[in-house]
Motif scaffolding. Structure first.
Motif, mmCIF file in Angstrom:
data_model
loop_
_atom_site.group_PDB
_atom_site.id
_atom_site.type_symbol
_atom_site.label_atom_id
_atom_site.label_comp_id
_atom_site.label_asym_id
_atom_site.label_seq_id
_atom_site.Cartn_x
_atom_site.Cartn_y
_atom_site.Cartn_z
ATOM 1 N N ARG A 171 0.821 -1.210 0.000
ATOM 2 C CA ARG A 171 0.000 0.000 0.000
ATOM 3 C C ARG A 171 0.859 1.266 0.000
ATOM 4 N NH1 ARG A 171 -1.911 -3.845 3.250
ATOM 5 N NH2 ARG A 171 -4.088 -4.508 3.150
ATOM 6 N N ASP A 172 2.099 1.142 0.473
ATOM 7 C CA ASP A 172 2.976 2.305 0.597
ATOM 8 C C ASP A 172 4.023 2.395 -0.514
ATOM 9 O OD1 ASP A 172 1.687 2.878 3.052
ATOM 10 O OD2 ASP A 172 2.996 1.451 4.101
ATOM 11 N N ALA A 173 3.934 1.538 -1.502
ATOM 12 C CA ALA A 173 4.935 1.528 -2.573
ATOM 13 C C ALA A 173 4.886 2.820 -3.384
ATOM 14 C CB ALA A 173 4.710 0.325 -3.486
ATOM 15 N N THR A 174 6.058 3.273 -3.836
ATOM 16 C CA THR A 174 6.185 4.528 -4.587
ATOM 17 C C THR A 174 6.807 4.258 -5.956
ATOM 18 O OG1 THR A 174 8.418 4.954 -3.750
ATOM 19 C CG2 THR A 174 6.562 5.750 -2.421
ATOM 20 N N PRO A 175 6.775 5.246 -6.852
ATOM 21 C CA PRO A 175 7.461 5.090 -8.144
ATOM 22 C C PRO A 175 8.953 4.790 -7.988
ATOM 23 C CG PRO A 175 5.924 6.903 -8.253
ATOM 24 C CD PRO A 175 5.952 6.463 -6.818
ATOM 25 N N GLU A 176 9.566 5.289 -6.923
ATOM 26 C CA GLU A 176 10.983 5.002 -6.687
ATOM 27 C C GLU A 176 11.195 3.512 -6.403
ATOM 28 O OE1 GLU A 176 9.299 7.483 -5.280
ATOM 29 O OE2 GLU A 176 10.219 9.139 -6.429
ATOM 30 N N ASP A 177 10.255 2.904 -5.667
ATOM 31 C CA ASP A 177 10.342 1.461 -5.414
ATOM 32 C C ASP A 177 10.234 0.684 -6.722
ATOM 33 O OD1 ASP A 177 10.498 1.755 -2.601
ATOM 34 O OD2 ASP A 177 8.322 2.023 -2.508
ATOM 35 N N ARG A 178 9.313 1.125 -7.559
ATOM 36 C CA ARG A 178 9.124 0.429 -8.828
ATOM 37 C C ARG A 178 10.362 0.592 -9.720
ATOM 38 N NH1 ARG A 178 6.786 -3.994 -10.646
ATOM 39 N NH2 ARG A 178 6.597 -3.943 -12.894
ATOM 40 N N ALA A 179 10.973 1.752 -9.734
ATOM 41 C CA ALA A 179 12.182 1.975 -10.536
ATOM 42 C C ALA A 179 13.321 1.082 -10.047
ATOM 43 C CB ALA A 179 12.585 3.446 -10.476
#
Length: 491
Positions: free
Chosen positions: A98-106
């Protein structure tokens, strides 16, 4: 599997009851009844965190969006989501999805594709994974649920043709768009026969019986593969066929037509398929020999009497069963129901499923995936480079059939004037659309990928005809390229 990995677990009935005197366990343990009440089929995936938690919000995704999806699709989604969740847990400090960000995805993309310590997956795999996670977050961020504040997958405008967007105006910006979407792997008939005879039938590449071959049901396995490459059926569709979908042999008929009902056809793509007489003959020989032997074994072992809640057809001339008080025909029964569908005969119960295991029970998809895996391994040990999997045989059917139909179509049109050509097209239709219907595709856009394969094949053939004078003395163009299938090989 690491202890830090998320786990994919699948629903299963008939589990053994725990040996305990705890009355609470006895009260809660009727899992089969609970699964039946909530219409949850066997094999439904759900995800468990490394610390043993069951996330209700997360797993509701499988009950809503994927509830009617094919089992193989559900498993693929669960596998892709597991990788993403495990990355968040291990590499991002046990971060909640729920707390994932675009930086995590990158960071995830870098690890999956370019990090020296990562798996270096190809772009086709990455594009599938990012599409899976994107669909999950679109569902989680919808106004109806609001489980997350934002989708960590960056979006861009969908530039695909409108008829191919499936209703989506955006697409993942992190997709590579470099995957080999048009690169269709297929086998010519000659390549397929070598793979089948060595891998499934137990012959040597020279065509002689291999005395070291210990495989059982070789004829059944070869018949299954022959039917698949001659009809283009998907693995889930062919495995769920019943004896009632097998047409009778009619002398002089080159192709027998049968119906694939929507309940077993992927995405509900009910359709007619045509079974060549040679493949149909093999199927009937299997039914009258190896299949009957397997049924006799199961009866001797009393296996059919142990089936939970069997659906029994009293009269095979009227294939009807009662399910929840409703009278249903066989073509209204789905994959799970067909696994427990039997026919009452004078000799005892007999499975209605066409494809049976050696023990006489209906076979599953995993059984056939293992058959192909074993055959590929055997071919490799004998120096046969070609491998096969169920979808590759489906691709082979599409490419070969489309090439043959187009060749005949063009020959007929060549001798006609424009008016006659228009009439011909109206009467006989478009080969591409005919193949689309046989494959169960929703749109010819999907089927057009095989036209790209034919274009590549034609260009490779033309390249082989470059004059010798264009090359250095003593070097022939065919020495510089891979062997190209000839028209005779395709026919």
């Amino acid at each position: 599997m690491s202890e830090l990995d998320w786990r994919v677990v699948y629903t299963r009935r008939d589990l053994p009851r725990p040996q305990t005197a705890d009355p609470l366990i006895d009260t809660l343990w009727d899992l089969d009844e609970w699964l039946d009440k909530h219409s949850i089929s066997n094999g439904r995936p759900f995800l468990i965190s490394p610390d043993g938690r069951y996330d209700t919000d997360l797993n509701r995704f499988f009950d809503t969006v994927l509830n009617t999806s094919p089992v193989d699709t559900q498993r693929a989604y669960a596998s892709d989501l597991k990788l993403w969740l495990t990355f968040l847990w291990v590499s991002r400090g046990r971060k909640d999805w729920r707390d994932a960000t675009p930086e995590d995805r990158a960071a995830y993309k870098q690890w999956r594709t370019t990090d020296p310590r990562g798996p270096h997956v190809d772009w086709t795999t990455w594009d599938r994974e990012v599409a899976t996670v994107n669909q999950f977050y679109i569902w989680a961020a919808s106004p109806k649920r609001r489980l997350v504040e934002e989708n960590p997958i960056l979006q861009r405008e969908n530039r695909a043709p409108e008829h191919h967007r499936r209703g989506r105006s955006t697409t993942p910006a992190e997709a590579s768009h470099q995957g080999a979407a048009k690169d269709v792997k297929w086998l010519t008939p000659r390549m397929y026969r070598m793979w089948r005879d060595v891998g499934l039938r137990g012959y040597t590449p020279e065509g002689l019986p291999d005395p070291s071959f210990r495989g059982r049901f070789a004829s059944r396995n070869a018949t299954y593969a022959d039917l698949m490459i001659r009809t283009g059926l998907r693995l889930c569709e062919q495995t769920s066929l019943s004896v009632f979908e097998v047409p009778s042999e009619v002398p002089g008929t080159l192709n027998a037509r049968t119906w694939i009902p929507h309940v077993i056809a992927k995405y509900g793509s009910a359709r007619h398929i045509y079974i060549p007489s040679s493949a149909l003959k093999e199927v009937w020989e299997y039914m009258e020999m190896e299949r009957l032997d397997a049924i006799d074994y199961a009866r001797e072992q009393g296996l059919y009497e142990r089936v939970r809640n069997p659906l029994v057809i009293a009269d095979r001339r009227r294939p009807l069963v009662t399910v929840d008080g409703r009278r249903l025909t066989v073509d209204q029964l789905g994959h799970e129901e067909r696994q427990r569908l039997f026919i009452d005969t004078p000799d005892g119960l007999e499975p209605a499923a066409l494809w049976l295991s050696e023990s006489g029970m209906p076979s599953g998809r995993s059984c056939w995936q293992q058959v192909f895996k074993t055959a590929n391994g055997r071919c490799g040990r004998h120096g046969v480079r070609d491998t096969a999997h169920p979808h590759k045989l489906r691709h082979s059917y599409a490419v070969i059939t489309l090439e043959q139909l187009w060749r005949g179509h063009i020959q007929e049109l060549a001798a006609l004037n424009p008016g006659q050509r228009q009439t011909y097209q109206m009467v006989f239709g478009d080969p591409l659309n005919w193949v689309r219907m046989r494959l169960g595709h929703r749109s010819t856009v999907t089927t057009q990928r095989y036209l790209h394969t034919l274009q590549e094949l034609a260009m490779e053939t033309r390249l082989a005809l470059i004059p010798d004078s264009w090359e250095p003395t003593g070097v022939h163009p065919t020495d510089l390229t891979e062997p190209t299938p000839s028209q005779e090989d395709i026919a």
